[in-house]
Design an enzyme around this catalytic site. Structure first.
Site, PDB file in Angstrom:
ATOM      1  N   HIS A 130       0.800  -1.225   0.000  1.00 46.79           N
ATOM      2  CA  HIS A 130       0.000   0.000   0.000  1.00 46.79           C
ATOM      3  C   HIS A 130       0.837   1.282   0.000  1.00 46.79           C
ATOM      4  O   HIS A 130       0.402   2.313   0.509  1.00 46.79           O
ATOM      5  CB  HIS A 130      -0.988   0.018   1.158  1.00 46.79           C
ATOM      6  N   HIS A 239      -0.583   2.403   7.267  1.00 44.57           N
ATOM      7  CA  HIS A 239      -0.704   2.813   5.872  1.00 44.57           C
ATOM      8  C   HIS A 239       0.665   3.175   5.270  1.00 44.57           C
ATOM      9  O   HIS A 239       1.574   3.608   5.982  1.00 44.57           O
ATOM     10  CB  HIS A 239      -1.623   4.041   5.764  1.00 44.57           C
ATOM     11  N   SER A 349      -3.004   5.201  10.293  1.00 46.75           N
ATOM     12  CA  SER A 349      -2.097   6.154   9.651  1.00 46.75           C
ATOM     13  C   SER A 349      -0.720   6.103  10.294  1.00 46.75           C
ATOM     14  O   SER A 349      -0.603   5.979  11.522  1.00 46.75           O
ATOM     15  CB  SER A 349      -2.656   7.572   9.779  1.00 46.75           C
ATOM     16  N   GLU A 538      -9.023  -3.203   1.981  1.00 42.83           N
ATOM     17  CA  GLU A 538      -8.463  -2.630   3.197  1.00 42.83           C
ATOM     18  C   GLU A 538      -9.483  -2.750   4.330  1.00 42.83           C
ATOM     19  O   GLU A 538     -10.450  -1.991   4.391  1.00 42.83           O
ATOM     20  CB  GLU A 538      -8.092  -1.168   2.977  1.00 42.83           C
ATOM     21  N   TYR A 581     -12.413  -0.466   0.562  1.00 36.70           N
ATOM     22  CA  TYR A 581     -12.420  -0.631   2.015  1.00 36.70           C
ATOM     23  C   TYR A 581     -13.493  -1.597   2.500  1.00 36.70           C
ATOM     24  O   TYR A 581     -14.495  -1.859   1.822  1.00 36.70           O
ATOM     25  CB  TYR A 581     -12.618   0.728   2.693  1.00 36.70           C
TER      26      TYR A 581
END
Length: 776
Positions: A130, A239, A349, A538, A581
């Site tokens: 990713h 991520h 994140s 995801e 997602y």
């Protein structure tokens, strides 16, 4: 305090004789410790970098984010595990944003030609890390290639070729060996970027977990019966967005960086006998470079005798031969391969300092991640803020360090069957049986794919534009009118997707070909007590927890003799294809970015859980799973609007590879400084230099021999390509070297490799070098 990647101390290399003695002793000890081999294991790795110029990057959907050079190269890393006379599984980890259905289809076709039915879609998993800094255009559905101006054949071919070659390597390396598993927490490499959505999950469920993101890394250690450790693969959720939406250098982001750090740590450990100390990460430098006495005056005189020469013809083979890593490979021993894989990272994140408004410096709005009502001003900050390269290094290093600890301490051996199950499902109309609060069951359905208004708002890792906001469950009249120009959703679709207000009804958009997937693969790979769930999207943190727990429950209750509380269930995210997602039902209701990007409606997660439980039951019973469905192969329908390279040119009297801006003559640079040189160049799309290099730092050995020290796969070296305008035939390559603190004092120069396209389409390779300089 964070310790820099460039703070490695230098040790004098052990003399060659003692290197071999140390290596032999290590191997003898390894044989005695790891003699209980129960599998055949093989690992492989190959370059998939693709075009480093002109191509839009995949991930942020930012039309202005066009590749223009390299941070470091991208790779496909593969492991194969086989029972000596039985099943085998293949797992490929890509330094790419995600897997692609079309890539998977074509890789499987090639494998069937080469190996027959040994490797098929059933036992091969292809997963992406990713990174949002890789070339796009390699997926087959319209939604995912709009910003890349359609399909980019060069991106696609580089990935397919690299995957195939990495699998071939792994297959040819198959040897008796053992696998060990270990787990541990990383507390500072990821935060939840949609905490308001997470809080909508039931309080009783949230109370079972200490954190609102998964902090656990699961690592496999591969040990060859003869050679000892030969690789490691791990899964951890964060991520690939340490590099921002404005970055233009191709990069594997934090996971790609971590993989390089660990591979170099192991090579340095074997060659020099070093262990990882608290203030160290490995250096990437050829072990053949000697220590040089620091006689500054003599070094200056020596450097002065090497002024920038006129550029010379070259070959792509010459570029490959100059790669630094080729200098430390031992031909008779498998190359150590380390992969940092992705898992349920949907709401995680790496920008761990939090999200702040760029105009005020204050935290963003909690529920919608806006600043004064504008999403464009809200950005997450990485630990190296404002330097995204430093943030990438830090998050990569944190994963790397934990991986080394787990690798060194791994003692639980995988034992048991190798098995797999795979099925294609039509997620646009999948029936799902749910139990309500009274215990009664009801049947619901998934929906054709659609994206909500909050999708266009983006995330704190990469905000969107205009007046879109996360958490929007209404939409607005203006954008509804714009939407209806493309496709007006019917009432049945509106009701199915509720409370998502539909911005793009992608599942029902078929011109010029499919905008979104509907037929998706799900897959289970088993190696002993390790179970890998291959998912084509995801999963958010809580969605992933629910899926893992559901499968684990089936396995333990179904056969407690094979599986107990020590069964390891990991999710391999973004695998085999991509469908955006998967949130929980409760997170979907909030309609932040992740919920708006959950394509198949509010019951998507329940559908995954239902179908994975079936696959787990089939694993237990030994029953096969048949699927008559097949995803479409849209290769022949692909449209590409990317302009090809027509011709390259230079000013009169200048050759490709000549210096445009030289290193200052008779100059000295200290470690920690920056040195750069600029060359007259050509478009890097002319030759991708796969397994080669565009940029090179060479060190003078003796009085006339230049040896490679750093290349374009080094974290400290950046290859930046530019042209004055889109239509210009002229271009330049700037190579920047941030001199590491561990660099050996001596005489260096910067070199560039490239390939130019002539008027008749002929490709001419070239090389050029800067004047020499001294590092003290």
């Amino acid at each position: 305090m964070e310790r820099s990647f460039f703070s490695v101390s230098v040790r004098r290399p052990i003399p060659a004789l003692w290197q071999w003695i140390a290596l032999i002793l290590l191997l003898e000890r390894t044989r005695s410790v790891y003699s209980d081999s129960n599998y055949l294991i093989g690992l492989g790795s190959y370059d998939i970098t693709g075009p480093a110029a002109d191509v839009n990057m995949m991930g942020y959907a930012n039309t202005e984010q066009i590749a223009s050079g390299l941070h470091f190269r991208l790779r496909a890393r593969t492991f194969i595990v086989a029972e000596p006379q039985g099943n085998r599984v293949v797992f490929v980890n890509l330094d790419a944003c995600m897997a692609s259905q079309l890539v998977t289809v074509k890789v499987i076709e090639r494998l069937k030609v080469r190996y027959g039915d040994l490797y098929t879609e059933n036992n091969v998993a292809i997963s992406g890390i990713h990174t949002h800094a890789g070339p796009g255009g390699y997926l087959q559905y319209v939604t995912y290639i709009i910003t890349s101006l359609g399909f980019v054949r060069q991106s696609f071919d580089a990935i397919v070729d690299g995957i195939e070659k990495s699998i071939i390597q792994a297959h040819e390396n198959l040897r008796p060996g053992s696998i060990f598993v270990n787990k541990g927490e990383i507390l500072d490499a990821g935060i939840n970027r949609s905490p308001s959505a997470y809080l909508n999950n039931p309080a009783t469920e949230r109370s079972k977990y200490k954190y609102d993101v998964d902090k656990e890394m699961t690592l496999l250690k591969f040990v060859d019966e003869e050679w000892g450790p030969v690789g490691s693969f791990n899964w951890f959720a964060t991520h690939g967005t340490s590099m921002s939406r404005t970055n233009s250098l191709v990069s594997g982001d934090n996971k790609g960086a971590a993989a390089r750090f660990m591979e170099d740590w192991f090579n340095k450990k074997i060659v020099e006998g070093d262990s990882l100390e608290e203030d160290e990460v490995p250096r990437r430098i050829s072990n053949i470079i000697p220590d040089i006495q620091d006689n500054h005056h003599e070094l200056l005189e020596l450097a002065a005798s090497f002024q920038s020469p006129s550029a010379q013809p070259a070959t792509n083979i010459m570029s490959a031969s100059k790669r630094v890593r080729s200098a430390i490979r031992q031909a008779e021993k498998p190359t150590f391969v380390s992969a940092f894989c992705q898992t349920n990272c949907g709401d995680v994140s790496p920008n761990v300092l939090g999200a702040f408004c760029i105009d005020t410096g204050l935290p963003c709005d909690f529920n919608q991640s806006t600043c004064g009502g504008k999403n464009e001003l809200c950005y997450g900050r990485g630990p190296g803020y404002p330097d995204e390269f430093e943030s990438t290094r830090i998050i990569g290093e944190r994963q790397f360090r934990k991986a080394v600890d787990l690798f060194n301490d791994a003692s639980e051996q995988l034992k048991g069957k190798v098995d797999y199950r795979h099925i294609y499902l039509d997620f646009s109309k999948l029936e799902v049986t749910l139990s309500n609060r009274t215990g009664a069951s009801e049947v619901v359905k998934t929906c054709p794919a659609a994206m909500g208004f909050a999708f266009a708002a983006g995330t704190t890792d990469g905000p969107g534009a205009f007046d879109f906001k996360q958490g929007d469950d209404h939409g607005n009249p203006f954008w509804r009118l714009v939407r209806d120009l493309l496709k007006t959703p019917g009432q049945e679709q509106i009701d199915c997707q509720h409370p998502k207000p539909i911005l793009l009804d992608t599942g029902e958009m078929k011109q010029p070909y499919d905008w979104a997937p509907s037929i998706l693969p799900i897959q289970i790979l088993r190696v002993g007590q390790l179970v890998i769930l291959s998912v084509p999207g995801e999963f958010t943190t809580m969605a992933g927890r629910r899926l893992r727990d559901a499968v684990k429950s089936v396995l333990i209750s179904g056969d407690p003799r094979q599986f107990n509380d020590n069964v390891h269930v990991v999710i391999a995210g973004l695998t085999n294809t991509y469908s955006q997602y998967i949130t929980t039902f409760e997170e979907y209701e909030v309609q932040r970015y992740e919920g708006a990007s959950t394509l198949f409606g509010p019951h998507t997660l329940s559908a995954y859980i239902q179908e994975f439980k079936k696959l787990a039951a089939a694993i237990l019973s030994g029953q096969s799973v048949e699927s008559g469905l097949q995803p479409p192969d849209l290769l022949n329908k692909q449209i590409s609007l990317l302009t090809p390279v027509v011709v390259d040119g230079t000013p009169a009297g200048v050759k490709f590879g000549d210096i445009a801006t030289d290193v200052p003559k008779n100059s000295t640079f200290k470690r920690g400084g920056l040195v750069k040189a600029e060359f007259w160049s050509a478009c890097p799309r002319n030759d991708l230099m796969s397994e080669g290099t565009f940029a090179l730092v060479e060190m003078l050995q003796g009085t006339d021999t230049w040896v490679p020290a750093y290349d374009d796969d080094d974290f400290c070296l950046r290859y930046i390509w530019s042209r004055p305008s889109k239509l210009s035939t002229r271009s330049r390559a700037t190579i920047e070297w941030r001199i590491p603190s561990y660099a050996t004092p001596g005489v260096y120069r910067i070199s560039h490799f490239g390939a130019a396209k002539g008027m008749l389409g002929a490709i001419r390779h070239f090389t050029g070098s800067s004047s020499a300089f001294v590092v003290s």
